[in-house]
Design a protein around this motif. Structure first.
Motif, mmCIF file in Angstrom:
data_model
loop_
_atom_site.group_PDB
_atom_site.id
_atom_site.type_symbol
_atom_site.label_atom_id
_atom_site.label_comp_id
_atom_site.label_asym_id
_atom_site.label_seq_id
_atom_site.Cartn_x
_atom_site.Cartn_y
_atom_site.Cartn_z
ATOM 1 N N ALA A 65 8.265 -28.092 -9.864
ATOM 2 C CA ALA A 65 6.823 -28.142 -10.145
ATOM 3 C C ALA A 65 6.191 -29.367 -9.493
ATOM 4 N N ALA A 66 6.873 -30.487 -9.545
ATOM 5 C CA ALA A 66 6.348 -31.705 -8.919
ATOM 6 C C ALA A 66 6.205 -31.504 -7.408
ATOM 7 N N ALA A 67 7.195 -30.869 -6.784
ATOM 8 C CA ALA A 67 7.113 -30.603 -5.347
ATOM 9 C C ALA A 67 5.992 -29.606 -5.048
ATOM 10 N N SER A 68 5.771 -28.665 -5.952
ATOM 11 C CA SER A 68 4.709 -27.668 -5.782
ATOM 12 C C SER A 68 3.326 -28.312 -5.776
ATOM 13 N N LEU A 69 3.205 -29.441 -6.431
ATOM 14 C CA LEU A 69 1.914 -30.125 -6.474
ATOM 15 C C LEU A 69 1.458 -30.588 -5.094
ATOM 16 N N TYR A 70 2.386 -30.724 -4.149
ATOM 17 C CA TYR A 70 1.978 -31.112 -2.801
ATOM 18 C C TYR A 70 1.061 -30.046 -2.191
ATOM 19 N N VAL A 71 1.361 -28.790 -2.458
ATOM 20 C CA VAL A 71 0.537 -27.706 -1.921
ATOM 21 C C VAL A 71 -0.880 -27.803 -2.496
ATOM 22 N N VAL A 72 -0.989 -28.146 -3.770
ATOM 23 C CA VAL A 72 -2.304 -28.318 -4.396
ATOM 24 C C VAL A 72 -3.011 -29.534 -3.786
ATOM 25 N N TYR A 73 -2.275 -30.600 -3.566
ATOM 26 C CA TYR A 73 -2.840 -31.784 -2.913
ATOM 27 C C TYR A 73 -3.408 -31.409 -1.547
ATOM 28 N N ALA A 74 -2.670 -30.611 -0.794
ATOM 29 C CA ALA A 74 -3.137 -30.171 0.522
ATOM 30 C C ALA A 74 -4.410 -29.345 0.380
ATOM 31 N N ALA A 75 -4.475 -28.521 -0.653
ATOM 32 C CA ALA A 75 -5.673 -27.705 -0.884
ATOM 33 C C ALA A 75 -6.888 -28.589 -1.135
ATOM 34 N N VAL A 76 -6.709 -29.602 -1.942
ATOM 35 C CA VAL A 76 -7.811 -30.528 -2.218
ATOM 36 C C VAL A 76 -8.215 -31.251 -0.931
ATOM 37 N N ALA A 77 -7.241 -31.619 -0.123
ATOM 38 C CA ALA A 77 -7.511 -32.348 1.119
ATOM 39 C C ALA A 77 -8.341 -31.539 2.107
ATOM 40 N N VAL A 78 -8.181 -30.216 2.103
ATOM 41 C CA VAL A 78 -8.948 -29.391 3.040
ATOM 42 C C VAL A 78 -10.214 -28.816 2.406
ATOM 43 N N GLY A 79 -10.484 -29.187 1.168
ATOM 44 C CA GLY A 79 -11.748 -28.807 0.549
ATOM 45 C C GLY A 79 -11.772 -27.475 -0.178
ATOM 46 N N VAL A 80 -10.623 -27.025 -0.652
ATOM 47 C CA VAL A 80 -10.576 -25.786 -1.432
ATOM 48 C C VAL A 80 -11.404 -25.988 -2.702
ATOM 49 N N PRO A 81 -12.206 -25.005 -3.103
ATOM 50 C CA PRO A 81 -13.044 -25.149 -4.303
ATOM 51 C C PRO A 81 -12.231 -25.441 -5.565
ATOM 52 N N LYS A 82 -12.874 -26.104 -6.513
ATOM 53 C CA LYS A 82 -12.199 -26.506 -7.746
ATOM 54 C C LYS A 82 -11.641 -25.307 -8.509
ATOM 55 N N ARG A 83 -12.360 -24.212 -8.517
ATOM 56 C CA ARG A 83 -11.884 -23.017 -9.237
ATOM 57 C C ARG A 83 -10.561 -22.515 -8.641
ATOM 58 N N THR A 84 -10.496 -22.455 -7.329
ATOM 59 C CA THR A 84 -9.265 -22.015 -6.663
ATOM 60 C C THR A 84 -8.141 -23.008 -6.920
ATOM 61 N N THR A 85 -8.465 -24.286 -6.902
ATOM 62 C CA THR A 85 -7.462 -25.313 -7.196
ATOM 63 C C THR A 85 -6.942 -25.155 -8.618
ATOM 64 N N ALA A 86 -7.821 -24.826 -9.555
ATOM 65 C CA ALA A 86 -7.404 -24.612 -10.945
ATOM 66 C C ALA A 86 -6.463 -23.405 -11.051
ATOM 67 N N VAL A 87 -6.765 -22.355 -10.295
ATOM 68 C CA VAL A 87 -5.883 -21.181 -10.285
ATOM 69 C C VAL A 87 -4.511 -21.560 -9.724
ATOM 70 N N MET A 88 -4.518 -22.379 -8.682
ATOM 71 C CA MET A 88 -3.257 -22.829 -8.086
ATOM 72 C C MET A 88 -2.443 -23.632 -9.095
ATOM 73 N N LEU A 89 -3.107 -24.524 -9.819
ATOM 74 C CA LEU A 89 -2.416 -25.304 -10.853
ATOM 75 C C LEU A 89 -1.892 -24.392 -11.959
ATOM 76 N N GLY A 90 -2.659 -23.358 -12.282
ATOM 77 C CA GLY A 90 -2.212 -22.385 -13.282
ATOM 78 C C GLY A 90 -0.946 -21.671 -12.841
ATOM 79 N N ARG A 91 -0.866 -21.322 -11.571
ATOM 80 C CA ARG A 91 0.353 -20.670 -11.055
ATOM 81 C C ARG A 91 1.561 -21.594 -11.213
ATOM 82 N N ILE A 92 1.353 -22.871 -10.917
ATOM 83 C CA ILE A 92 2.458 -23.832 -11.063
ATOM 84 C C ILE A 92 2.845 -23.959 -12.530
ATOM 85 N N GLY A 93 1.852 -23.991 -13.420
ATOM 86 C CA GLY A 93 2.140 -24.076 -14.851
ATOM 87 C C GLY A 93 2.914 -22.877 -15.355
#
Length: 129
Positions: A65-93
């Motif tokens: 899960a910690a390694a998976s957070l890098y993908v979310v970090y990359a999403a934030v870095a390229v400007g993915v909307p907060k809602r999509t980022t929340a869905v991504m975090l939900g998948r990791i959870g």
């Protein structure tokens, strides 16, 4: 005295696109490592480190899960909307919660591949912009 030539908008856009592409490639590499880096010889199905780490009770899932957070970090870095980022975090959870169930969790990790889904969300965002 040297003159400074301002970059055109097109050059700045090209630089931004190159940076986004590099970030996407790193996220894709992490997702592939976690979800599809090992080919099972007889059946040809691919699994990654996520289900392999899941064999170690709970701590293996935490590391994945910690390694998976890098993908979310990359999403934030390229400007993915907060809602999509929340869905991504939900998948990791969900991956962490279900992956913590002995045996069943490891099998679900091998099939669900949440990191590749998260990279697809980044790609969809970049294609729409």
């Amino acid at each position: 005295m040297t003159s400074v030539i301002p970059k055109s908008d097109s050059a700045a856009t090209d630089t931004a696109d190159a940076a986004e592409e590099a970030t996407l490639e790193r996220a894709r590499a992490v997702a592939t490592l976690l979800d599809e880096s090992v080919r099972i010889p007889v059946v040809g199905y691919r699994v990654g480190l996520d289900p392999i780490l899941g064999i170690v009770p709970f701590s293996g899932d935490l590391v994945a899960a910690a390694a998976s957070l890098y993908v979310v970090y990359a999403a934030v870095a390229v400007g993915v909307p907060k809602r999509t980022t929340a869905v991504m975090l939900g998948r990791i959870g969900v991956d962490l919660a279900v992956g913590s169930i002995p045996v069943l969790g490891t099998l679900v990790d091998a099939v669900w591949k949440s990191n590749l889904r998260n990279v697809e969300a980044i790609e969809a965002h970049l294609e729409s912009t």
